[in-house]
Motif scaffolding. Structure first.
Motif, PDB file in Angstrom:
ATOM      1  N   PHE A  70     -13.887  -5.130  21.383  1.00 22.97           N
ATOM      2  CA  PHE A  70     -13.986  -3.727  21.781  1.00 22.97           C
ATOM      3  C   PHE A  70     -13.315  -2.732  20.823  1.00 22.97           C
ATOM      4  O   PHE A  70     -13.546  -1.543  20.940  1.00 22.97           O
ATOM      5  N   CYS A  71     -12.477  -3.188  19.943  1.00 22.16           N
ATOM      6  CA  CYS A  71     -11.673  -2.233  19.181  1.00 22.16           C
ATOM      7  C   CYS A  71     -11.766  -2.415  17.670  1.00 22.16           C
ATOM      8  O   CYS A  71     -11.591  -1.463  16.914  1.00 22.16           O
ATOM      9  N   ILE A  72     -12.041  -3.654  17.244  1.00 17.42           N
ATOM     10  CA  ILE A  72     -11.870  -4.002  15.835  1.00 17.42           C
ATOM     11  C   ILE A  72     -12.802  -3.204  14.915  1.00 17.42           C
ATOM     12  O   ILE A  72     -12.432  -2.860  13.791  1.00 17.42           O
ATOM     13  N   HIS A  73     -14.002  -2.863  15.394  1.00 19.05           N
ATOM     14  CA  HIS A  73     -14.968  -2.177  14.523  1.00 19.05           C
ATOM     15  C   HIS A  73     -14.487  -0.792  14.119  1.00 19.05           C
ATOM     16  O   HIS A  73     -14.923  -0.261  13.110  1.00 19.05           O
ATOM     17  N   CYS A  74     -13.629  -0.175  14.911  1.00 24.58           N
ATOM     18  CA  CYS A  74     -13.058   1.115  14.505  1.00 24.58           C
ATOM     19  C   CYS A  74     -11.661   0.924  13.912  1.00 24.58           C
ATOM     20  O   CYS A  74     -11.345   1.443  12.851  1.00 24.58           O
ATOM     21  N   HIS A  75     -10.814   0.180  14.655  1.00 17.28           N
ATOM     22  CA  HIS A  75      -9.396   0.118  14.263  1.00 17.28           C
ATOM     23  C   HIS A  75      -9.105  -0.916  13.177  1.00 17.28           C
ATOM     24  O   HIS A  75      -8.040  -0.880  12.571  1.00 17.28           O
ATOM     25  N   GLY A  76     -10.037  -1.839  12.928  1.00 15.69           N
ATOM     26  CA  GLY A  76      -9.828  -2.849  11.894  1.00 15.69           C
ATOM     27  C   GLY A  76      -8.997  -4.014  12.395  1.00 15.69           C
ATOM     28  O   GLY A  76      -8.238  -3.891  13.360  1.00 15.69           O
TER      29      GLY A  76
HETATM   30  C1  HEC Z   1     -15.390   4.399  18.235  1.00 18.25           C
HETATM   31  C2  HEC Z   1     -14.248   3.947  17.533  1.00 18.25           C
HETATM   32  C3  HEC Z   1     -13.068   3.457  18.365  1.00 18.25           C
HETATM   33  C4  HEC Z   1     -13.031   2.380  19.220  1.00 18.25           C
HETATM   34  C5  HEC Z   1     -14.146   1.455  19.603  1.00 18.25           C
HETATM   35  C6  HEC Z   1     -11.688   2.299  19.692  1.00 18.25           C
HETATM   36  N1  HEC Z   1     -10.937   3.305  19.171  1.00 18.25           N
HETATM   37 FE1  HEC Z   1      -8.992   3.659  19.512  1.00 18.25          FE
HETATM   38  N2  HEC Z   1      -9.071   5.340  18.435  1.00 18.25           N
HETATM   39  C7  HEC Z   1     -10.152   5.786  17.717  1.00 18.25           C
HETATM   40  C8  HEC Z   1      -9.849   7.061  17.107  1.00 18.25           C
HETATM   41  C9  HEC Z   1     -10.745   7.879  16.231  1.00 18.25           C
HETATM   42  C10 HEC Z   1      -8.520   7.385  17.483  1.00 18.25           C
HETATM   43  C11 HEC Z   1      -7.703   8.630  17.147  1.00 18.25           C
HETATM   44  C12 HEC Z   1      -7.830   9.594  18.316  1.00 18.25           C
HETATM   45  C13 HEC Z   1      -7.095  10.911  18.112  1.00 18.25           C
HETATM   46  O1  HEC Z   1      -5.849  10.875  18.057  1.00 18.25           O
HETATM   47  O2  HEC Z   1      -7.764  11.917  18.056  1.00 18.25           O
HETATM   48  C14 HEC Z   1      -8.069   6.266  18.311  1.00 18.25           C
HETATM   49  C15 HEC Z   1      -6.823   6.200  18.860  1.00 18.25           C
HETATM   50  C16 HEC Z   1      -6.318   5.089  19.493  1.00 18.25           C
HETATM   51  C17 HEC Z   1      -4.961   4.942  19.930  1.00 18.25           C
HETATM   52  C18 HEC Z   1      -3.864   5.981  19.817  1.00 18.25           C
HETATM   53  C19 HEC Z   1      -3.902   6.840  21.046  1.00 18.25           C
HETATM   54  C20 HEC Z   1      -2.787   7.826  21.154  1.00 18.25           C
HETATM   55  O3  HEC Z   1      -2.306   8.009  22.269  1.00 18.25           O
HETATM   56  O4  HEC Z   1      -2.424   8.434  20.128  1.00 18.25           O
HETATM   57  C21 HEC Z   1      -4.840   3.714  20.505  1.00 18.25           C
HETATM   58  C22 HEC Z   1      -3.607   3.097  21.121  1.00 18.25           C
HETATM   59  C23 HEC Z   1      -6.153   3.095  20.439  1.00 18.25           C
HETATM   60  N3  HEC Z   1      -7.009   3.951  19.813  1.00 18.25           N
HETATM   61  C24 HEC Z   1      -6.434   1.842  20.930  1.00 18.25           C
HETATM   62  C25 HEC Z   1      -7.723   1.336  21.023  1.00 18.25           C
HETATM   63  C26 HEC Z   1      -8.056   0.097  21.664  1.00 18.25           C
HETATM   64  C27 HEC Z   1      -7.046  -0.839  22.305  1.00 18.25           C
HETATM   65  C28 HEC Z   1      -9.388  -0.047  21.572  1.00 18.25           C
HETATM   66  C29 HEC Z   1     -10.233  -1.169  22.131  1.00 18.25           C
HETATM   67  C30 HEC Z   1     -10.167  -1.381  23.549  1.00 18.25           C
HETATM   68  C31 HEC Z   1      -9.900   1.107  20.855  1.00 18.25           C
HETATM   69  N4  HEC Z   1      -8.859   1.911  20.541  1.00 18.25           N
HETATM   70  C32 HEC Z   1     -11.232   1.306  20.560  1.00 18.25           C
HETATM   71  C33 HEC Z   1     -11.371   5.140  17.626  1.00 18.25           C
HETATM   72  C34 HEC Z   1     -11.742   4.037  18.365  1.00 18.25           C
END
Ligand code: HEC
Length: 392
Positions: free
Chosen positions: A156-162
């Motif tokens: 669920f997360c790796i494709h964006c967060h690496g």
């Molecule tokens: C579509 C791409 C995408 C996916 C999928 C995604 N994220 Fe993110 N995530 C982001 C982006 C972009 C930000 C930065 C948001 C911002 O601060 O505006 C972020 C921010 C976060 C943050 C920081 C939030 C904060 O309070 O500052 C966390 C923790 C996080 N993601 C966890 C996850 C986890 C765990 C998953 C999987 C379940 C996930 N993300 C899936 C794109 C994604």
């Protein structure tokens, strides 16, 4: 939006006045009109954006995959009460039969959601995100959880967060999606509760994951994010009771059930309800119980309140006692487990010496797996070092 619409109209008037209108053509007109309709009304940069016609996909009826009370910012007790728990077909996400999913999460949706998600009449909260910083992860960080958390992250997360949480997922490197901040960098100090909050409600370009992951899964993936933040995490011993089993069928799962083998009520931690008088004696014994630091020796000051328990058990010869021992997080998880069990056993031994049959007392040691409050302060640690008495 109003402002920009007004601007557009002004601009239009100007064009007409200048009589250049004919040459400006329909194309410019449509761009202006589009600008007016498409521009978002949401000023909050943390809101994932406007939902158009939410009633088209947000059903008022009870549905699978909707974590009731979560995205709506409120624990809707009417729906929970009306829903028959335990009836979820195999392979679907149960809404109320899994205690972990039922954990109320009281923080409201962020304020921007008021405008963007059509939460009309629902509580939205400007302090929820800050308050969430104090929330503890209810899922123990065991070897099993560690593995599960990684799998959820990969799906669920790796494709964006690496893979390393550095914001270099494939949609960033191949797709041009703006890189999320690195967990180990800008997000290094983000707390578990806030990670959960943002995964639940979404933030900025990241949408809410509340409809894709159960609350239990969201808390689990928080553990993996913390690993990627570089937080030092001690792996805990496996929970004594399983989150997927409900031995007594009372809809409180074994790991949350303080009386896992006797059917009870959700309100009373899975234990059968007791009278107010009995509850007062139990509460007195919990508060009155003191041990010598680091040992299982009961301080004599506790005897009086323990005698109250003995009297109760003598009055009702059918009553059985469960003793749940807990510690704070100081020291090693395994030795805390042992200590909590030894303390619960000490209480049993005291009662047995005072005439109660040992078969009527069941001591359990939870170690540090179930803190009542945060272990961050001395006060919190004191409150977490406890033996809880459950009589039924
Ligand atoms: C579509 C791409 C995408 C996916 C999928 C995604 N994220 Fe993110 N995530 C982001 C982006 C972009 C930000 C930065 C948001 C911002 O601060 O505006 C972020 C921010 C976060 C943050 C920081 C939030 C904060 O309070 O500052 C966390 C923790 C996080 N993601 C966890 C996850 C986890 C765990 C998953 C999987 C379940 C996930 N993300 C899936 C794109 C994604």
């Amino acid at each position: 939006m109003l402002k920009s619409k007004k601007k557009n109209i002004k601009l239009l008037n100007k064009l007409i006045m200048n009589r250049k209108f004919k040459t400006i053509n329909i194309f410019t007109l449509s761009i202006l009109a589009l600008g007016g309709t498409m521009s978002s009304c949401v000023g909050d940069s943390n809101s994932p954006g406007l939902e158009y016609m939410p009633d088209m996909y947000r059903s008022p009826a009870v549905e699978a995959y909707v974590d009731y009370g979560q995205i709506l910012g409120k624990y809707n007790l009417d729906i929970v009460a009306a829903y028959k728990p335990g009836l979820a077909p195999a392979g679907t996400i149960p809404t109320t039969s899994n205690a972990m999913n039922d954990l109320p999460y009281e923080h409201g949706a962020p304020i921007g959601f008021d405008k963007s998600h059509g939460l009309y009449g629902m509580p939205v909260d400007s302090t929820g995100y800050a308050d969430a910083a104090g929330d503890l992860n209810p899922i123990a960080y065991t070897e099993k959880t560690k593995k599960e958390a990684k799998v959820i992250y990969q799906n669920f997360c790796i494709h964006c967060h690496g893979e390393k949480g550095d914001g270099q997922g494939t949609v960033v490197t191949n797709g041009g999606f703006p890189p999320p901040p690195a967990y180990g960098g800008a997000l290094k100090d983000l707390s578990a509760g806030q990670i959960f909050y943002s995964v639940t409600y979404g933030k900025g370009l990241m949408g809410s994951h509340a409809s894709q992951l159960t609350k239990e899964e969201r808390w689990k993936v928080v553990h993996h994010v913390e690993e990627l933040q570089g937080k030092v995490k001690e792996v805990e011993v496996e929970l004594l009771f399983d989150a997927n089993t409900d031995t007594d069928g009372d809809h409180v799962m074994d790991n949350m059930d303080e009386c896992p083998t006797v059917a009870g009520s959700i309100d009373n931690h899975g234990c059968p309800a007791v009278s107010e008088a009995v509850a007062a004696v139990l509460e007195g014994a919990i508060r009155g119980l003191v041990f010598t630091t680091g040992s299982a020796t009961i301080n004599p000051s506790s005897f009086k309140s323990l005698n109250g328990i003995r009297d109760l058990m003598q009055q009702d010869s059918t009553a059985t006692l469960i003793l749940n021992g807990h510690t704070d997080n100081v020291g090693n998880a395994a030795s805390n487990q042992t200590l909590s069990l030894l303390r619960a056993k000490s209480v049993r031994d005291y009662l047995v010496t005072n005439g109660i049959d040992s078969k009527r007392i069941n001591p359990i040691g939870y170690g540090q797996t179930k803190p009542k409050v945060s272990n961050d302060t001395e006060e919190g640690k004191l409150a977490n070092r406890r033996v809880e008495f459950r009589l039924y």
